[in-house]
Design a protein around this motif. Sequence first.
Motif, PDB file in Angstrom:
ATOM      1  N   ALA A 163     -27.456   6.341  25.844  1.00 59.52           N
ATOM      2  CA  ALA A 163     -27.112   7.700  26.262  1.00 59.52           C
ATOM      3  C   ALA A 163     -26.003   7.716  27.312  1.00 59.52           C
ATOM      4  O   ALA A 163     -25.184   8.631  27.345  1.00 59.52           O
ATOM      5  N   SER A 164     -25.972   6.714  28.168  1.00 56.90           N
ATOM      6  CA  SER A 164     -24.975   6.738  29.244  1.00 56.90           C
ATOM      7  C   SER A 164     -23.570   6.439  28.743  1.00 56.90           C
ATOM      8  O   SER A 164     -22.607   6.615  29.489  1.00 56.90           O
ATOM      9  N   SER A 165     -23.450   5.967  27.482  1.00 58.30           N
ATOM     10  CA  SER A 165     -22.107   5.723  26.958  1.00 58.30           C
ATOM     11  C   SER A 165     -21.400   7.024  26.589  1.00 58.30           C
ATOM     12  O   SER A 165     -20.192   7.027  26.384  1.00 58.30           O
ATOM     13  N   ILE A 166     -22.123   8.129  26.497  1.00 58.57           N
ATOM     14  CA  ILE A 166     -21.529   9.441  26.201  1.00 58.57           C
ATOM     15  C   ILE A 166     -21.338  10.143  27.539  1.00 58.57           C
ATOM     16  O   ILE A 166     -22.289  10.648  28.135  1.00 58.57           O
ATOM     17  N   ARG A 167     -20.118  10.181  28.011  1.00 54.27           N
ATOM     18  CA  ARG A 167     -19.875  10.596  29.390  1.00 54.27           C
ATOM     19  C   ARG A 167     -19.676  12.093  29.546  1.00 54.27           C
ATOM     20  O   ARG A 167     -20.074  12.672  30.543  1.00 54.27           O
ATOM     21  N   SER A 168     -19.073  12.757  28.578  1.00 57.43           N
ATOM     22  CA  SER A 168     -18.808  14.194  28.725  1.00 57.43           C
ATOM     23  C   SER A 168     -19.935  15.011  28.110  1.00 57.43           C
ATOM     24  O   SER A 168     -20.632  14.572  27.196  1.00 57.43           O
ATOM     25  N   GLN A 169     -20.106  16.234  28.639  1.00 53.06           N
ATOM     26  CA  GLN A 169     -21.137  17.117  28.121  1.00 53.06           C
ATOM     27  C   GLN A 169     -20.843  17.552  26.697  1.00 53.06           C
ATOM     28  O   GLN A 169     -21.756  17.752  25.897  1.00 53.06           O
ATOM     29  N   GLN A 170     -19.581  17.696  26.371  1.00 53.09           N
ATOM     30  CA  GLN A 170     -19.225  18.102  25.014  1.00 53.09           C
ATOM     31  C   GLN A 170     -19.626  17.026  24.004  1.00 53.09           C
ATOM     32  O   GLN A 170     -20.179  17.319  22.946  1.00 53.09           O
ATOM     33  N   ASP A 171     -19.375  15.748  24.349  1.00 52.90           N
ATOM     34  CA  ASP A 171     -19.789  14.667  23.462  1.00 52.90           C
ATOM     35  C   ASP A 171     -21.303  14.591  23.355  1.00 52.90           C
ATOM     36  O   ASP A 171     -21.862  14.343  22.275  1.00 52.90           O
ATOM     37  N   GLN A 172     -21.976  14.812  24.468  1.00 51.36           N
ATOM     38  CA  GLN A 172     -23.439  14.794  24.444  1.00 51.36           C
ATOM     39  C   GLN A 172     -23.979  15.892  23.542  1.00 51.36           C
ATOM     40  O   GLN A 172     -24.902  15.666  22.740  1.00 51.36           O
ATOM     41  N   PHE A 173     -23.410  17.096  23.663  1.00 54.49           N
ATOM     42  CA  PHE A 173     -23.881  18.204  22.840  1.00 54.49           C
ATOM     43  C   PHE A 173     -23.593  17.943  21.361  1.00 54.49           C
ATOM     44  O   PHE A 173     -24.435  18.195  20.499  1.00 54.49           O
ATOM     45  N   ALA A 174     -22.396  17.418  21.058  1.00 50.84           N
ATOM     46  CA  ALA A 174     -22.055  17.143  19.668  1.00 50.84           C
ATOM     47  C   ALA A 174     -22.968  16.076  19.073  1.00 50.84           C
ATOM     48  O   ALA A 174     -23.455  16.199  17.946  1.00 50.84           O
ATOM     49  N   ASP A 175     -23.222  15.008  19.851  1.00 50.88           N
ATOM     50  CA  ASP A 175     -24.093  13.942  19.359  1.00 50.88           C
ATOM     51  C   ASP A 175     -25.521  14.461  19.146  1.00 50.88           C
ATOM     52  O   ASP A 175     -26.150  14.175  18.113  1.00 50.88           O
ATOM     53  N   LEU A 176     -26.028  15.240  20.098  1.00 48.67           N
ATOM     54  CA  LEU A 176     -27.377  15.790  19.962  1.00 48.67           C
ATOM     55  C   LEU A 176     -27.455  16.762  18.791  1.00 48.67           C
ATOM     56  O   LEU A 176     -28.441  16.765  18.023  1.00 48.67           O
ATOM     57  N   HIS A 177     -26.410  17.581  18.617  1.00 50.62           N
ATOM     58  CA  HIS A 177     -26.411  18.541  17.508  1.00 50.62           C
ATOM     59  C   HIS A 177     -26.434  17.810  16.162  1.00 50.62           C
ATOM     60  O   HIS A 177     -27.166  18.200  15.244  1.00 50.62           O
TER      61      HIS A 177
END
Length: 452
Positions: A300-314
């Motif tokens: 999880a810590s390899s995804i640094r931006s919130q946009q990437d986190q949201f896209a990956d989770l979506h």
Amino acid sequence: MYITSQSLRAVAWSTLAFSATRASYVIDNLSFGQKEGAYISPDLQTIPHWIVQGIDDYMPQILTDRVILTPPYPGSKRSSLWTSDPLHHSGDWTAELDFRATGMDRGAGNLQFWYVKESQARETPQSLYTAKKFDGLVLVIDQYEGRGGSVRGFLNDGSIDIGSHPDPDTLAFGKCDHAYRNRGLLSSLKLHHADGFLEVMIDGESCFKTDKVNLPEGYYFGISASSAENPDSFEVHKFIVSTTNTYTREEPNKNRYPSSQSHQDQANMASKQGHEQQTHKQQQLVDNKKVDQMLEDVLASSIRSQQDQFADLHNRIQIINNRVAEMHEMLEGMVHANEQRFTDLMNRVVPIDDRSAATIRNVEKVERTTTAILRDLESKDFKDMMKQIHRTLEQSHEGLSRSLPAAMDVVYGSHKPSMTSFLLVAVAVQIMVMGAYLVYKKRRNGAPKKYL
């Protein structure tokens, strides 16, 4: 039992949350042996993201659940394991090493736990006493001072040659006793680094702790071992580096993770495919497999931006929804197939035809006949028949009583021996005995005499 799609979605959400929580702690590219039941090496020759080194034509033996750094036979063997990626954490992190040492009663050897710069990882396997000037930390496990085993920590900034020091053991900044040899159990050495202190623990107990050491990031972990003529065999079962930070983590390969725009495109594609008709389901399965291959398990810590986190989770939620829908369709198909099978079975149960009715009538006729026979047998009187049988038996008994004595007399009288025959046999026996005695006396008188 019918499982609704809402229940399946709830289970999938729980599984996703639990997996994300666990994955946020372990740094996979700096660890091995962290997965229970999984092999350390895919080919029993290499360890992913690790450099395996040996010396003098000896290489560590990699098994399914352990790495044998030094063998149980003599010859002063040395080997090491080094991470190919550095640590990108300067705050809270923990490195845990599970090892075991076995050998003869007077065996010797040592094990080193390194956290140093890259230059050390590219050199020949070294121990504390043979290493050149290094920059970093090393924990040494050996039989220092003959106490049965100890753990000592050494620091160096690259300016001290510990091997050439007259008394290198005095440079240790912390130590504790630990009898690590021939325990039969694994020893767990843990290095915990947090903001403000550094602690070394062995088997869950604190060995030493200091608030004057702050290890920088960008260094490499290593494990090395050496044995003497009377060797100790050192086995490493797992090495796990973990962190409690969920917003930063290791990046072993950035190219394997899709960008934010790619995530968004994949989400749109998955959403469109979810609304296609039944005729396009096969193509949807193929596309979903491609998305699954692109979305590999990541930290999880390899995804640094919130946009990437949201896209990956979506994207992952979309995949879970697709899988839940497939499971729901599969269950509906199973229910429909069972209903069709039941209908076919009921159709095969045909009404009773004329032949079956005739068979039943025959069976009823046999039952009536059997009942009539039983009734006749129970109603008839068998007294006369029993009297006749009894009278016949009595007559047979009387006939035998009259005829048997006469027959016995005839048999005895015709076969009994006569007195004349008995006397002749007795006289012949006496004559034979007398003749044998005379022959004996004659031979005895004719034999030579012996005198004393």
